[in-house]
Design a protein around this motif. Sequence first.
Motif, mmCIF file in Angstrom:
data_model
loop_
_atom_site.group_PDB
_atom_site.id
_atom_site.type_symbol
_atom_site.label_atom_id
_atom_site.label_comp_id
_atom_site.label_asym_id
_atom_site.label_seq_id
_atom_site.Cartn_x
_atom_site.Cartn_y
_atom_site.Cartn_z
ATOM 1 N N GLY A 185 -10.033 -4.100 -15.651
ATOM 2 C CA GLY A 185 -10.915 -4.254 -14.491
ATOM 3 C C GLY A 185 -10.883 -3.068 -13.545
ATOM 4 N N GLY A 186 -10.350 -1.943 -14.003
ATOM 5 C CA GLY A 186 -10.308 -0.783 -13.121
ATOM 6 C C GLY A 186 -10.455 0.520 -13.881
ATOM 7 N N CYS A 296 -12.162 -22.152 1.316
ATOM 8 C CA CYS A 296 -12.448 -21.988 -0.110
ATOM 9 C C CYS A 296 -11.345 -21.204 -0.809
ATOM 10 C CB CYS A 296 -13.775 -21.250 -0.260
ATOM 11 S SG CYS A 296 -13.890 -19.786 0.779
ATOM 12 N N VAL A 297 -11.369 -21.275 -2.142
ATOM 13 C CA VAL A 297 -10.515 -20.425 -2.962
ATOM 14 C C VAL A 297 -11.398 -19.289 -3.468
ATOM 15 C CG1 VAL A 297 -9.227 -20.290 -5.118
ATOM 16 C CG2 VAL A 297 -8.949 -22.267 -3.612
ATOM 17 N N LYS A 298 -10.990 -18.053 -3.111
ATOM 18 C CA LYS A 298 -11.871 -16.909 -3.354
ATOM 19 C C LYS A 298 -11.428 -16.132 -4.580
ATOM 20 C CE LYS A 298 -14.380 -13.127 -2.647
ATOM 21 N NZ LYS A 298 -13.962 -11.966 -1.879
ATOM 22 N N MET A 299 -12.355 -15.846 -5.482
ATOM 23 C CA MET A 299 -12.035 -14.960 -6.600
ATOM 24 C C MET A 299 -13.108 -13.903 -6.786
ATOM 25 S SD MET A 299 -12.443 -17.670 -9.743
ATOM 26 C CE MET A 299 -11.875 -16.527 -10.984
ATOM 27 N N LEU A 300 -12.664 -12.738 -7.220
ATOM 28 C CA LEU A 300 -13.561 -11.590 -7.439
ATOM 29 C C LEU A 300 -13.904 -11.521 -8.907
ATOM 30 C CD1 LEU A 300 -11.938 -8.496 -5.696
ATOM 31 C CD2 LEU A 300 -14.287 -9.257 -5.395
ATOM 32 N N LEU A 301 -15.191 -11.590 -9.222
ATOM 33 C CA LEU A 301 -15.565 -11.542 -10.628
ATOM 34 C C LEU A 301 -16.067 -10.175 -11.067
ATOM 35 C CD1 LEU A 301 -15.826 -12.995 -13.262
ATOM 36 C CD2 LEU A 301 -17.912 -14.077 -12.461
ATOM 37 N N ASP A 302 -16.748 -9.451 -10.178
ATOM 38 C CA ASP A 302 -17.183 -8.096 -10.551
ATOM 39 C C ASP A 302 -16.984 -7.142 -9.389
ATOM 40 O OD1 ASP A 302 -19.329 -8.932 -8.986
ATOM 41 O OD2 ASP A 302 -20.881 -8.334 -10.417
ATOM 42 N N LEU A 326 -16.213 -6.563 -15.432
ATOM 43 C CA LEU A 326 -15.753 -7.889 -15.034
ATOM 44 C C LEU A 326 -14.259 -7.845 -14.774
ATOM 45 C CD1 LEU A 326 -17.590 -10.053 -17.693
ATOM 46 C CD2 LEU A 326 -18.006 -10.121 -15.224
ATOM 47 N N LEU A 327 -13.816 -8.586 -13.785
ATOM 48 C CA LEU A 327 -12.391 -8.599 -13.475
ATOM 49 C C LEU A 327 -11.642 -9.721 -14.204
ATOM 50 C CD1 LEU A 327 -13.547 -6.630 -11.396
ATOM 51 C CD2 LEU A 327 -11.869 -7.470 -9.789
ATOM 52 N N TYR A 328 -12.392 -10.592 -14.869
ATOM 53 C CA TYR A 328 -11.752 -11.651 -15.659
ATOM 54 C C TYR A 328 -12.428 -11.735 -17.010
ATOM 55 C CZ TYR A 328 -9.582 -13.479 -11.432
ATOM 56 O OH TYR A 328 -8.835 -13.617 -10.299
ATOM 57 N N ARG A 329 -11.657 -12.075 -18.020
ATOM 58 C CA ARG A 329 -12.279 -12.425 -19.296
ATOM 59 C C ARG A 329 -12.884 -13.810 -19.139
ATOM 60 N NH1 ARG A 329 -7.581 -9.761 -21.331
ATOM 61 N NH2 ARG A 329 -8.235 -7.683 -21.986
#
Length: 539
Positions: A185-186, A296-302, A326-329
């Motif tokens: 992701g980087g 909320c529960v925050k997640m970064l996807l892109d 994408l930061l997650y599969r």
Amino acid sequence: MGLLPESRCCSVSGVRSGCDLAILNGNIVTMDKRTGRAEAVAVSGERIIGVGKNSEVRRLIGKGTKVLNLRGKTVVPGMIDSHIHFVDYGLSLTRIDLRNVQSIVEIQEKVASRVKAASPGKWVLGRSWDQERLKEKRYPNRHDLDRVSSENPVVLSRVCGHICVANSLALQLANVTKETPDPLGGQIDKDPETGEPTGILRDEAMSLIWKHVPSPTKADLIAAIEAASQRALSAGLTGVHALLRDSSYVEALQEARATGKLGVRIYMGIPVDLLENLINLGIKTGFGDHWLKIGCVKMLLDGSLGGRTAAMENPYSDDPGNKGLLLYREEKLRQIVSKAHDSGYQLAIHAIGDHAIELALDAIEEAQKKTPRKDHRHRIEHASIINPDQINRMASMKVIASIQPAFVTSDFWAIDRVGKKREEWVYPFKTLFKKTVAPAGSDCPVEHLDPLAGIWAAVTRGGFLPSERVTVDQALYMYTMNSAYASFEENEKGSISEGKLADMVVLSKDPFKTPPDKLRSIRIESVIVGGKVTKPRRS
Ligand SMILES: [Zn+2]
């Protein structure tokens, strides 16, 4: 002594001695469809007890009542920013501000003067450069920074917050070399000839460096919260949905609140890596009070559009072959979304590109199918490049679109990224407003936190795709009722209605009678939070 204050609306003896605050002669924009406009408001304690005509509120005035005669001034509900990095913003106020720099030379000058004042070895941090605004039309690199700082590690983040540039000393301290592989992701940008890192680090690669920057102390965090609170109030915000970095932020907010340093109401966005901790504690979305709440529960996807790291279905028009990242599969994303959904949390998924949005909706749909929840109010944060099918899908799945109006005027290059064919998918605010619940925010410190600037951007769009402009009423609705809805608080906040919290803002002008291009120049005259009137500090 020992007596209850006389100013309580209903005193113990049952004799009415007046409300605490009476607002008279106002042009009161209630945002409550049943009331429309009103002249006067009565407040008792932290709540609104009456909204209506002057004569009606006058009857509630007693000996202890504070009277605010507005002489026709406009009042709107306290505005709520639905997406702000509140504590980071407070911290950023202490960093070099590169928002308006126009050349790499200017960046060097600013860094040089900060280095001069810093002791050797102290990290020098800056923010908000944008290569699109630089004369050189390129990213700054490690060599540019080495020229002005060899003894101090330097890290400067791009305006999007998804890219940074570091000098050689910072890279060395973080042990980033030509051999360092890109993390998931980087990306570590490397010189095509020498293979050496250029100093530019993208998305997850930034954490290689950030790990080595000393964390702010608790005192730093509390000072940041206090500073950010003052700026927020001055801008007319009485509440924010604050996206937090880690548990130290939660702790600092609690302490700031206990010591009277928290000026605005906070709905906390908890980073997804703390999900297990929340589950173990049994604390769910909504725990807390009207000042500080687990949200909320925050997640970064892109990533970001600016950095061409937002995940797209089709390649960038100005970078063929690149579809972002994408930061997650996918599998991992589905697992996390299900877990948070099943455990009763509201999710806030950062998804900017249409591919990221699609995957986020797939994951939410699957979770909802397995464990139906009546009122999940899951959110997509940004929803920047979104096609009409996806908007319809969000509407039918009752997913909230948390948008940032200022992006449309700042990202003047967005059309280069996506091309003419996808033009109508870029920040379609009006369609999102009509079909989904769309609260508005700033993503500050990416953008200024000023909600009136956001309203201006939503109404004018800087001329881009005028068919997606919203009205002043709709823009204000986004910053009030929709933001309140997005935190499950539409019965407590978001309008000037009897029984709700007394959060209101007095404006210098009526935005409904102000030409669109002048909306930004409306000033905040007073802010009322929980019935307490404050004059904003000019800064
Ligand atoms: Zn953000």
